[in-house]
Write an enzyme that holds these catalytic residues in place. Structure first.
Site, short mmCIF file in Angstrom:
data_model
loop_
_atom_site.label_atom_id
_atom_site.label_comp_id
_atom_site.label_asym_id
_atom_site.label_seq_id
_atom_site.Cartn_x
_atom_site.Cartn_y
_atom_site.Cartn_z
N HIS B 67 0.78 -1.44 0.09
CA HIS B 67 -0.05 0.28 0.07
C HIS B 67 1.00 1.35 0.26
O HIS B 67 0.62 2.25 -0.60
CB HIS B 67 -0.91 0.05 1.34
N GLU B 70 2.15 1.81 -3.44
CA GLU B 70 1.02 2.40 -4.20
C GLU B 70 0.96 3.95 -4.15
O GLU B 70 0.90 4.65 -5.01
CB GLU B 70 -0.26 1.59 -3.77
N HIS B 71 0.90 4.49 -2.86
CA HIS B 71 1.07 5.86 -2.78
C HIS B 71 2.22 6.48 -3.30
O HIS B 71 2.14 7.63 -3.90
CB HIS B 71 1.31 6.21 -1.11
N GLU B 142 -4.20 7.98 7.47
CA GLU B 142 -5.08 7.19 6.84
C GLU B 142 -5.31 6.01 7.59
O GLU B 142 -6.49 5.45 7.97
CB GLU B 142 -4.41 6.58 5.51
#
Lengths: 426, 427
Positions: B67, B70-71, B142
């Site tokens: 993840h 991905e960012h 997040e």
């Protein structure tokens, strides 16, 4: 070019709107009822569509009703409630497969229209009251629905902002009504409200899909008949000039602080400067290239989400973000700086072009879904305007930097609401 | 380029495997304004133990790194890619799941330019220590946002109950602690292992000309050098049949309780047609038991045990799978017991008539779903990574019999595979 071709026909007490398209594998039917938001009946109104969709004269139990929908190749049926400006809007939507894509030739659109008409015109009523158990079940669910807002802190803080900001205005009412008024509703009082709503609400029927005007108008004529009425209007301009900035800090057991900021834009859907307001919002906080996203998230690493959005019929703009409790002052400072930059014209021609392109893209994408088409068209019913999507985009194209600066200077900060973790209050 | 026609749906799909191994699919949808494209790698949060290409030793990477990557892929030397997409009138996004990382855009103009941007940004990583550090603050927020979300906590709590060893139990975003260990070198190592074109799938759906788009993608890929990649080696520990924990109760700042019942699947090594049939059979069964037209739904609703948040689903991937049933409730213990009882007694409830009705419902729901370009691209990719074909859903549904459902149910439903997770108001 006509991006959406809508045909509108006045019928007995309502209008039918037909959008013919072969894009979809399903046909969509949306029934809309509109009335002013009022403290006295907001909870009755929030309960009504849920009772209507639970059972009817023909299908006296939810099990029977839903089994029939399964037989219609999983016809979907759902209720939605919305606030648009000072109006409280009920939607009942259905979507059924287009039988062209099935090996079974059952006329699903016809059956779906008949079914929906049955729910609305011949509800499950005995001796001047809705079916009592259904009403009690739906009252209980309504309470849970109202209560659940508290458990979703993003929704809760947004709701609290509106409540604080619009204290003396109908807009502060919750779309699902007031917890304290649920118990006193009876099967009789709800039925009385239903009869009244069917007499006075503004009613609209939307049908989107691979249909013919003739077929739809014929079915609507046969199945939906109401008395003529004049839609009720409201004078929402009386709330326009209020400007009493206040800050509300609420403490709860949360890990992340929720920052919600409300502004009065003093501009509404269809106003001449509404298009400039859209572009303003896009540059300020609407997208991932916006000032808020770049400065609060990318540069300062304060937030994962930070965004602004418009309530077009009420003339509000709302910023929302999730931040560490300790970063409250810094976040406010950065957000205020971005607003000042907008007011003083500190944004480039490139940002304007970019934002217009993204808004245009967003609008065209919205009308790729049948529900999106209905929502875009319904703006005209709420605002009593007649703006086509083509006109909308053309007017936005003509927005200049000066227009955006002028809009920025009409916007007033009204309320800051912050939901913060325990022990973090400054 | 291969052309695949679906007569009943009136759709045509075009496919080609490029020289570097990339799978490209194009589904023209005329009449739509929007083109939607996803560029997906078969790499998700569970792939945390693997052999990097050219190395001799397996590595274990920090939780949340897929993840995180991905960012970070969105950031380049000259700014972030969101800017470029919006200049071209597109909106871009990405998501990471247990088994996939997908990058996507949608746009109604400049489609080929946007497609080029999508492919190029995913194929040109740029990680620095400074930008990696900066991202830790954003992802930290997040993670905190999800920590406050009772539905997410409930969902993940249930998965954690089920799994002893399998990395599906790790939160996709990781923890603030685990991401603090991520460095730029680790990101490059994951990238080199999982972002080779032969581990990826490009799906384009919208009002496009298939010939032109395929040519553009080919030209783009022909200009890039890729060494052939040896087979990716992932390592997973053995997972027992029984759940790791029978029950977990989370106290949170909520007013309404929540309850989910989970069943951990066994025999999760299937793929292709077998997997599709099993997944659909179990979803038909759950719908018969718990759908809005079922007797159980009415009884639970009338008793006040469930409300409109009630839901159910069975999902499976290579190595794990589970059924979940539940929602908001006034009495979490009673709801858990009732759901479990219904599942254990499932067999008597399934009739041919209820199967036929539910099939019709599912076929209609599928037609509704394929109105959505997002659904088509994302689901097609998920299916393809499991050797299943999205467009086989309707024929497979039509073929399901009571015997198929009983077979799948016998395998799924066993006492030791049940678990419960609840969220209750803090005292």
């Amino acid at each position: 070019m006509n991006i959406i071709s809508e045909t509108v026909k006045p019928m007995a007490g309502y209008k039918v709107h037909i959008v013919k398209t072969e894009k979809y594998k399903t046909n969509t039917i949306v029934w809309k009822m509109k009335a002013p938001l009022k403290k006295e009946d907001v909870t009755l109104r929030a309960l009504l569509p849920y009772v209507l969709q639970s059972s009817s004269e023909e299908f006296p139990t939810t099990g029977k009703l839903r089994s029939y929908l399964d037989e219609l190749y999983g016809g979907s049926l759902f209720v939605d409630l919305a606030k648009k400006g000072e109006f409280h809007i009920i939607s009942l939507s259905m979507e059924v497969a287009n039988e062209k894509f099935l090996s079974d030739p059952t006329p699903l659109l016809k059956k779906a229209i008949e079914f929906l008409a049955g729910l609305l015109m011949r509800p499950n009523v005995r001796e001047g009251a809705f079916h009592k158990e259904t009403v009690e079940n739906e009252k209980r669910t309504l309470k849970q629905r109202i209560q659940s807002v508290y458990d979703d802190k993003m929704r809760y803080s947004n709701y609290r902002l509106v409540q604080e900001m619009c204290k003396e205005e109908p807009y502060s009412l919750h779309v699902h009504g007031d917890m304290n008024n649920v118990d006193s509703i009876t099967a009789e009082s709800l039925y009385e409200y239903y009869q009244n709503a069917m007499k006075t609400d503004e009613l609209d029927l939307y049908i989107v899909g691979d249909v013919t005007e003739e077929e739809v108008v014929g079915l609507a004529e046969e199945r939906f008949q109401f008395s003529e009425r004049t839609p009720q209007l409201i004078d929402s301009d009386k709330y326009k000039q209020k400007n009493n900035f206040h800050e509300v800090i609420e403490e709860q057991d949360v890990k992340q602080g929720k920052l919600n900021i409300g502004y009065r834009t003093n501009i509404k859907y269809g106003d001449e400067d509404y298009y400039a307001l859209q572009v303003f919002n896009g540059i300020f906080g609407g997208f991932s290239h916006s000032k808020l996203f770049l400065n609060v998230r990318e540069k300062a690493s304060l937030a994962y989400y930070v965004t602004s959005r418009l309530e077009s019929h009420k003339g509000l703009m709302m910023v929302m973000s999730g931040i560490d409790n300790k970063n409250y002052d810094q976040a406010i400072r950065i957000i205020n700086e971005q607003m000042d930059a907008m007011k003083s014209g500190d944004f480039s021609e490139e940002e304007i072009v970019q934002t217009k392109a993204v808004i245009k893209n967003q609008l065209l994408e919205t009308v790729d879904t049948s529900r999106g088409i209905v929502e875009i068209l319904y703006h005209n019913v709420v605002s009593k305007k007649d703006i086509s999507l083509d006109e909308w985009m053309e007017k936005m194209d003509h927005v200049t930097k000066e227009d955006i600066i002028a809009v920025a200077n009409k916007i007033n900060l009204d309320t800051i609401y912050f939901l913060t973790g325990k022990g973090d209050v400054k | 380029m291969e052309k695949i026609t679906f007569d009943q749906l009136h759709e045509q799909l075009y496919y080609e495997k490029l020289n570097n191994g990339l799978d490209v699919y194009i589904l023209p949808k005329h009449g739509f304004n929007k083109t939607y494209a996803t560029f997906t790698t078969k790499y998700g949060s569970i792939d945390n133990h693997f052999l990097p290409p050219g190395k001799d030793d397996y590595v274990k990477v920090p939780d949340g790194i897929a993840h995180f990557l991905e960012h970070k892929l969105f950031e380049k030397e000259d700014g972030d890619v969101f800017q470029q997409f919006s200049k071209q009138g597109a909106s871009a996004n990405a998501f990471t799941s247990f088994t996939r990382t997908a990058y996507l855009f949608s746009s109604t103009s400049n489609v080929e330019q946007n497609l080029e941007t999508l492919i190029d940004f995913v194929q040109a990583p740029y990680f620095t220590e400074k930008t990696v550090e900066k991202e830790k603050g954003i992802i930290g927020q997040e993670i905190t946002m999800y920590d406050d979300n009772p539905d997410w906590r409930l969902y993940f709590g249930l998965i954690q109950n089920m799994y002893e060893n399998h990395p599906v139990k790790i939160d996709i975003a990781g923890t603030i602690e685990s991401i603090s260990h991520i460095t730029k070198d680790m990101l490059y190592e994951c990238y080199e292992t999982f972002y080779h074109p032969s581990n990826m799938l490009l799906f384009i759906v919208g009002p496009v000309d298939q010939e032109q788009v395929m040519k553009m993608v080919k030209d783009n890929q022909d200009h890039k050098e890729y060494k052939e990649l040896p087979e990716i080696k992932r390592k997973f520990e053995d997972e027992p049949v029984a759940v790791a924990q029978k029950k977990q109760v989370l106290q949170m700042n909520v007013q309404t309780s929540k309850c989910l019942v989970g069943i951990k699947a066994r025999n999760v090594t299937q793929s292709g047609k077998e997997m599709l049939k099993k997944e659909l059979s179990l979803n038909v069964m759950l719908d018969i038991l718990f759908g809005k037209s079922s007797e159980h739904y009415s009884a639970l609703y009338n008793e006040g045990l469930i409300d409109e948040t009630f839901s159910f689903d069975y999902t499976e991937e290579n190595g794990f799978g589970f059924a979940m049933v539940g929602g908001d409730t006034s009495n979490p213990d009673r709801l858990a017991d009732t759901i479990k009882k219904i599942l254990l007694e499932a067999k008597g409830t399934i009739t041919d008539e209820s199967i036929e009705r539910t099939k019709k419902k599912k076929i209609g729901a599928f037609l509704r779903a394929v109105n959505s370009p997002e659904y088509i691209a994302n689901q097609f990719t998920r299916y393809a990574f499991n050797d299943m074909d999205l467009f086989e859903v309707v024929p497979t549904l039509e073929s399901i019999t009571i015997a198929d459902i009983e077979l799948a149910a016998n395998e799924l439903i066993g006492e030791e595979q049940f678990t419960v997770c609840q969220v209750v108001p803090k005292k």
